[in-house]
Write a protein that holds these residues in place. Structure first.
Motif, PDB file in Angstrom:
ATOM      1  N   ASP A   3      50.541  -4.578  30.968  1.00 16.79           N
ATOM      2  CA  ASP A   3      49.111  -4.704  31.213  1.00 16.79           C
ATOM      3  C   ASP A   3      48.894  -5.128  32.660  1.00 16.79           C
ATOM      4  O   ASP A   3      49.542  -6.069  33.141  1.00 16.79           O
ATOM      5  N   VAL A   4      47.988  -4.436  33.355  1.00 19.21           N
ATOM      6  CA  VAL A   4      47.697  -4.771  34.745  1.00 19.21           C
ATOM      7  C   VAL A   4      46.210  -5.032  34.919  1.00 19.21           C
ATOM      8  O   VAL A   4      45.380  -4.380  34.294  1.00 19.21           O
ATOM      9  N   ALA A   5      45.903  -6.017  35.750  1.00 23.48           N
ATOM     10  CA  ALA A   5      44.530  -6.307  36.161  1.00 23.48           C
ATOM     11  C   ALA A   5      44.539  -6.431  37.676  1.00 23.48           C
ATOM     12  O   ALA A   5      45.387  -7.128  38.253  1.00 23.48           O
ATOM     13  N   TYR A   6      43.617  -5.720  38.315  1.00 27.72           N
ATOM     14  CA  TYR A   6      43.466  -5.799  39.766  1.00 27.72           C
ATOM     15  C   TYR A   6      42.269  -6.677  40.096  1.00 27.72           C
ATOM     16  O   TYR A   6      41.288  -6.719  39.349  1.00 27.72           O
ATOM     17  N   ASP A   7      42.346  -7.354  41.238  1.00 26.45           N
ATOM     18  CA  ASP A   7      41.254  -8.202  41.699  1.00 26.45           C
ATOM     19  C   ASP A   7      40.990  -7.883  43.170  1.00 26.45           C
ATOM     20  O   ASP A   7      41.835  -8.152  44.031  1.00 26.45           O
ATOM     21  N   PHE A   8      39.817  -7.293  43.430  1.00 26.76           N
ATOM     22  CA  PHE A   8      39.439  -6.903  44.794  1.00 26.76           C
ATOM     23  C   PHE A   8      38.283  -7.749  45.321  1.00 26.76           C
ATOM     24  O   PHE A   8      37.686  -7.418  46.339  1.00 26.76           O
ATOM     25  N   ARG A   9      37.956  -8.847  44.660  1.00 26.52           N
ATOM     26  CA  ARG A   9      36.788  -9.649  45.034  1.00 26.52           C
ATOM     27  C   ARG A   9      36.894 -10.258  46.423  1.00 26.52           C
ATOM     28  O   ARG A   9      35.880 -10.552  47.042  1.00 26.52           O
ATOM     29  N   GLU A  10      38.120 -10.451  46.949  1.00 25.15           N
ATOM     30  CA  GLU A  10      38.303 -11.046  48.273  1.00 25.15           C
ATOM     31  C   GLU A  10      38.756 -10.010  49.300  1.00 25.15           C
ATOM     32  O   GLU A  10      39.387 -10.344  50.295  1.00 25.15           O
ATOM     33  N   TRP A  11      38.407  -8.738  49.039  1.00 23.70           N
ATOM     34  CA  TRP A  11      38.803  -7.647  49.923  1.00 23.70           C
ATOM     35  C   TRP A  11      38.510  -7.998  51.375  1.00 23.70           C
ATOM     36  O   TRP A  11      37.463  -8.546  51.651  1.00 23.70           O
ATOM     37  N   PRO A  12      39.431  -7.769  52.305  1.00 30.06           N
ATOM     38  CA  PRO A  12      40.598  -6.913  52.212  1.00 30.06           C
ATOM     39  C   PRO A  12      41.856  -7.600  51.686  1.00 30.06           C
ATOM     40  O   PRO A  12      42.931  -7.016  51.747  1.00 30.06           O
ATOM     41  N   GLU A  13      41.755  -8.807  51.174  1.00 27.16           N
ATOM     42  CA  GLU A  13      42.882  -9.362  50.424  1.00 27.16           C
ATOM     43  C   GLU A  13      42.648  -9.006  48.963  1.00 27.16           C
ATOM     44  O   GLU A  13      41.516  -9.001  48.491  1.00 27.16           O
ATOM     45  N   TRP A  14      43.725  -8.685  48.257  1.00 25.71           N
ATOM     46  CA  TRP A  14      43.588  -8.297  46.857  1.00 25.71           C
ATOM     47  C   TRP A  14      44.873  -8.622  46.122  1.00 25.71           C
ATOM     48  O   TRP A  14      45.879  -8.974  46.730  1.00 25.71           O
ATOM     49  N   GLU A  15      44.818  -8.540  44.800  1.00 22.42           N
ATOM     50  CA  GLU A  15      46.010  -8.827  44.016  1.00 22.42           C
ATOM     51  C   GLU A  15      46.080  -7.970  42.767  1.00 22.42           C
ATOM     52  O   GLU A  15      45.075  -7.438  42.295  1.00 22.42           O
ATOM     53  N   SER A  16      47.300  -7.843  42.281  1.00 17.51           N
ATOM     54  CA  SER A  16      47.542  -7.222  40.979  1.00 17.51           C
ATOM     55  C   SER A  16      48.255  -8.257  40.114  1.00 17.51           C
ATOM     56  O   SER A  16      49.112  -8.999  40.598  1.00 17.51           O
ATOM     57  N   ARG A  17      47.851  -8.292  38.847  1.00 14.07           N
ATOM     58  CA  ARG A  17      48.456  -9.224  37.876  1.00 14.07           C
ATOM     59  C   ARG A  17      49.003  -8.396  36.721  1.00 14.07           C
ATOM     60  O   ARG A  17      48.247  -7.697  36.053  1.00 14.07           O
ATOM     61  N   TRP A  18      50.295  -8.508  36.517  1.00  9.08           N
ATOM     62  CA  TRP A  18      50.951  -7.780  35.427  1.00  9.08           C
ATOM     63  C   TRP A  18      51.401  -8.760  34.366  1.00  9.08           C
ATOM     64  O   TRP A  18      51.910  -9.846  34.671  1.00  9.08           O
TER      65      TRP A  18
END
Length: 137
Positions: A105-120
């Motif tokens: 399962d993956v969740a992406y977080d772009f709320r602080e773009w251009p910093e971002w993260e993926s959570r697996w």
């Protein structure tokens, strides 16, 4: 926010934490490059993986990122096999990948773009870990 495939093009610093319920935790630091290949972007990552009490290990991975007609991004393994899809404009972009008997399962977080993260979150008979990757220019 209106992110699309082209917004990822370029070089990113990546820091990853892997919390492994069945073994040692790990850390990864390296560089991720999103480069054009005619059909979209090639994601190429290289860096060092560190596990407690062991010498650093060189790590590399490649994926193919393609933009679909509806704006979603399709991610493929570098041999062309389907991996997952996500909508970068969704409130909670993510997906599930089945690789029997394991589930990714993956969740992406772009709320602080251009910093971002993926959570697996990976679970299966022999796998039980959470992995968070943080990207910045």
């Amino acid at each position: 926010m209106g992110l699309g495939l082209n917004d990822f093009e370029g070089v990113w610093q990546v820091e990853r934490r892997i919390d492994n319920a069945a073994g040692p935790d790990a850390r990864f630091e390296g560089v991720a490059r999103f480069e054009r290949d005619g059909a979209g972007l090639v994601y190429a990552e290289a860096g060092e993986l560190r596990l407690a009490g062991q010498a650093p290990i060189r790590g590399e991975r490649r994926y193919l990122w393609r933009e679909e007609e509806d704006g979603r991004i399709a991610v493929f393994f570098d041999d062309g096999r389907d991996f997952h899809r996500f909508d970068p404009g969704a409130e909670a972009p993510g997906d599930r990948h089945h690789c029997a008997p394991d589930v990714y399962d993956v969740a992406y977080d772009f709320r602080e773009w251009p910093e971002w993260e993926s959570r697996w979150r990976v679970a299966g008979p022999r796998k039980d870990y959470a992995m968070v990757s943080r990207y910045r220019r």
